[in-house]
Scaffold this motif. Structure first.
Motif, mmCIF file in Angstrom:
data_model
loop_
_atom_site.group_PDB
_atom_site.id
_atom_site.type_symbol
_atom_site.label_atom_id
_atom_site.label_comp_id
_atom_site.label_asym_id
_atom_site.label_seq_id
_atom_site.Cartn_x
_atom_site.Cartn_y
_atom_site.Cartn_z
ATOM 1 N N SER A 216 -60.822 -4.261 12.035
ATOM 2 C CA SER A 216 -61.111 -3.512 13.274
ATOM 3 C C SER A 216 -60.214 -3.966 14.410
ATOM 4 C CB SER A 216 -62.567 -3.698 13.693
ATOM 5 O OG SER A 216 -63.420 -3.232 12.706
ATOM 6 N N GLU A 217 -60.053 -5.258 14.543
ATOM 7 C CA GLU A 217 -59.213 -5.814 15.612
ATOM 8 C C GLU A 217 -57.757 -5.384 15.441
ATOM 9 O OE1 GLU A 217 -57.838 -10.255 16.913
ATOM 10 O OE2 GLU A 217 -59.918 -10.018 16.244
ATOM 11 N N LEU A 218 -57.252 -5.424 14.206
ATOM 12 C CA LEU A 218 -55.871 -5.020 13.950
ATOM 13 C C LEU A 218 -55.672 -3.544 14.275
ATOM 14 C CD1 LEU A 218 -55.206 -6.925 10.604
ATOM 15 C CD2 LEU A 218 -54.177 -7.418 12.823
ATOM 16 N N LYS A 219 -56.605 -2.715 13.829
ATOM 17 C CA LYS A 219 -56.464 -1.280 14.066
ATOM 18 C C LYS A 219 -56.640 -0.940 15.544
ATOM 19 C CE LYS A 219 -57.070 0.256 9.389
ATOM 20 N NZ LYS A 219 -57.921 0.898 8.389
ATOM 21 N N SER A 220 -57.485 -1.661 16.253
ATOM 22 C CA SER A 220 -57.640 -1.390 17.686
ATOM 23 C C SER A 220 -56.420 -1.863 18.478
ATOM 24 C CB SER A 220 -58.926 -2.021 18.231
ATOM 25 O OG SER A 220 -58.835 -3.421 18.243
ATOM 26 N N SER A 221 -55.599 -2.721 17.877
ATOM 27 C CA SER A 221 -54.369 -3.176 18.546
ATOM 28 C C SER A 221 -53.172 -2.282 18.214
ATOM 29 C CB SER A 221 -54.068 -4.626 18.173
ATOM 30 O OG SER A 221 -53.558 -4.696 16.856
ATOM 31 N N GLY A 222 -53.422 -1.166 17.505
ATOM 32 C CA GLY A 222 -52.344 -0.223 17.240
ATOM 33 C C GLY A 222 -51.849 -0.162 15.811
ATOM 34 N N ILE A 223 -52.419 -0.948 14.931
ATOM 35 C CA ILE A 223 -52.023 -0.905 13.525
ATOM 36 C C ILE A 223 -52.631 0.348 12.891
ATOM 37 C CG2 ILE A 223 -52.232 -2.051 11.269
ATOM 38 C CD1 ILE A 223 -50.329 -3.478 13.277
ATOM 39 N N ASN A 224 -51.779 1.158 12.250
ATOM 40 C CA ASN A 224 -52.245 2.385 11.602
ATOM 41 C C ASN A 224 -52.737 2.161 10.175
ATOM 42 O OD1 ASN A 224 -49.498 3.341 13.273
ATOM 43 N ND2 ASN A 224 -51.349 4.507 13.697
ATOM 44 N N GLU A 225 -52.084 1.252 9.466
ATOM 45 C CA GLU A 225 -52.430 0.977 8.067
ATOM 46 C C GLU A 225 -52.360 -0.519 7.804
ATOM 47 O OE1 GLU A 225 -53.145 3.192 5.596
ATOM 48 O OE2 GLU A 225 -52.225 5.082 6.188
ATOM 49 N N ILE A 226 -53.255 -0.992 6.955
ATOM 50 C CA ILE A 226 -53.194 -2.355 6.436
ATOM 51 C C ILE A 226 -53.043 -2.208 4.928
ATOM 52 C CG2 ILE A 226 -54.337 -4.589 6.213
ATOM 53 C CD1 ILE A 226 -56.032 -3.780 8.702
ATOM 54 N N VAL A 227 -52.021 -2.850 4.377
ATOM 55 C CA VAL A 227 -51.682 -2.696 2.969
ATOM 56 C C VAL A 227 -51.673 -4.063 2.295
ATOM 57 C CG1 VAL A 227 -49.853 -2.009 1.371
ATOM 58 C CG2 VAL A 227 -50.277 -0.654 3.430
ATOM 59 N N CYS A 228 -52.335 -4.145 1.151
ATOM 60 C CA CYS A 228 -52.317 -5.352 0.323
ATOM 61 C C CYS A 228 -51.534 -5.039 -0.951
ATOM 62 C CB CYS A 228 -53.738 -5.770 -0.024
ATOM 63 S SG CYS A 228 -53.828 -7.189 -1.151
ATOM 64 N N VAL A 229 -50.548 -5.872 -1.262
ATOM 65 C CA VAL A 229 -49.701 -5.692 -2.447
ATOM 66 C C VAL A 229 -49.848 -6.897 -3.353
ATOM 67 C CG1 VAL A 229 -47.297 -5.505 -3.231
ATOM 68 C CG2 VAL A 229 -48.026 -4.285 -1.179
ATOM 69 N N SER A 230 -49.920 -6.639 -4.655
ATOM 70 C CA SER A 230 -49.840 -7.710 -5.647
ATOM 71 C C SER A 230 -49.164 -7.184 -6.895
ATOM 72 C CB SER A 230 -51.216 -8.275 -5.996
ATOM 73 O OG SER A 230 -51.923 -7.390 -6.848
ATOM 74 N N VAL A 231 -48.586 -8.102 -7.661
ATOM 75 C CA VAL A 231 -47.976 -7.752 -8.936
ATOM 76 C C VAL A 231 -49.095 -7.757 -9.980
ATOM 77 C CG1 VAL A 231 -46.230 -8.346 -10.659
ATOM 78 C CG2 VAL A 231 -45.764 -8.713 -8.221
ATOM 79 N N ASN A 232 -49.784 -6.641 -10.027
ATOM 80 C CA ASN A 232 -50.872 -6.392 -10.978
ATOM 81 C C ASN A 232 -50.806 -4.921 -11.353
ATOM 82 O OD1 ASN A 232 -52.607 -8.643 -9.119
ATOM 83 N ND2 ASN A 232 -52.787 -8.812 -11.323
ATOM 84 N N ASP A 233 -51.514 -4.547 -12.399
ATOM 85 C CA ASP A 233 -51.568 -3.124 -12.692
ATOM 86 C C ASP A 233 -52.496 -2.459 -11.678
ATOM 87 O OD1 ASP A 233 -54.290 -2.457 -13.850
ATOM 88 O OD2 ASP A 233 -53.699 -4.001 -15.287
ATOM 89 N N PRO A 234 -52.339 -1.143 -11.470
ATOM 90 C CA PRO A 234 -53.117 -0.476 -10.419
ATOM 91 C C PRO A 234 -54.624 -0.500 -10.659
ATOM 92 C CG PRO A 234 -51.577 1.071 -11.465
ATOM 93 C CD PRO A 234 -51.348 -0.263 -12.072
ATOM 94 N N PHE A 235 -55.054 -0.545 -11.919
ATOM 95 C CA PHE A 235 -56.490 -0.574 -12.205
ATOM 96 C C PHE A 235 -57.106 -1.906 -11.782
ATOM 97 C CE2 PHE A 235 -54.730 2.313 -15.522
ATOM 98 C CZ PHE A 235 -55.273 3.490 -15.037
ATOM 99 N N VAL A 236 -56.417 -2.992 -12.060
ATOM 100 C CA VAL A 236 -56.900 -4.327 -11.675
ATOM 101 C C VAL A 236 -56.919 -4.446 -10.150
ATOM 102 C CG1 VAL A 236 -56.311 -6.796 -11.661
ATOM 103 C CG2 VAL A 236 -56.254 -5.508 -13.797
#
Length: 158
Positions: A61-81
């Motif tokens: 909430s704090e990040l988005k209220s400061s102007g962040i449109n998207e928060i993205v988490c990336v990992s080297v895993n398959d999409p189902f995991v």
């Protein structure tokens, strides 16, 4: 390869959300937006599950209220995991869980680390702020896996 740095353009690489059928091009996702992207060595791993992902859930909430449109988490895993991990933490509508199954994005930004106990090539732990496709802030853990500079509360949001 040279590690991505502030003022570099985010590479055009497809990541996957929920399944291999749902490709998300990260450069397209970041175009015209302010995005926080953080990467973890692996879904369901202790530091990632106990500290890293929860730090972004708590600050969403704090990040988005400061102007962040998207928060993205990336990992080297398959999409189902990666999707199952997000479901366990109820990230839907808060954090986009984008899998990098072949480490194509991680290689493109030169932020890989070889962790044989986790299956070999993985992403280093880091966070970045991207504005309209350009990296504005990059925080890479010195050892690639620690939790000293890439947590949500460490972002400067320059």
């Amino acid at each position: 390869m040279v590690q991505i740095k502030a003022r570099d353009k985010i590479p055009s690489v497809d990541l996957f959300e929920d399944s291999p059928a749902n490709k998300i091009n990260i450069a397209d996702l970041c175009a015209g937006k302010k995005v926080v992207l953080f990467a973890v060595p692996g879904a369901f791993t202790p530091g990632c599950s106990k500290t890293h992902l929860p730090s972004y859930i708590q600050k969403e909430s704090e990040l988005k209220s400061s102007g962040i449109n998207e928060i993205v988490c990336v990992s080297v895993n398959d999409p189902f995991v990666h999707a199952a991990w997000g479901n366990q933490f109820n990230t839907k509508g808060k954090i986009r869980m984008l899998a990098d199954p072949n480490a194509n994005f991680s290689k493109a930004v030169d932020l890989t680390i070889d962790l044989p106990p986790l299956g070999g090539l993985r992403s280093k732990r880091y966070s970045m702020v991207i504005e309209n496709g350009i990296v504005k802030e990059l925080n890479v853990e010195p050892d690639g896996t620690g939790l000293s500079c890439s947590l949500a509360d460490k972002l400067k949001l320059k």
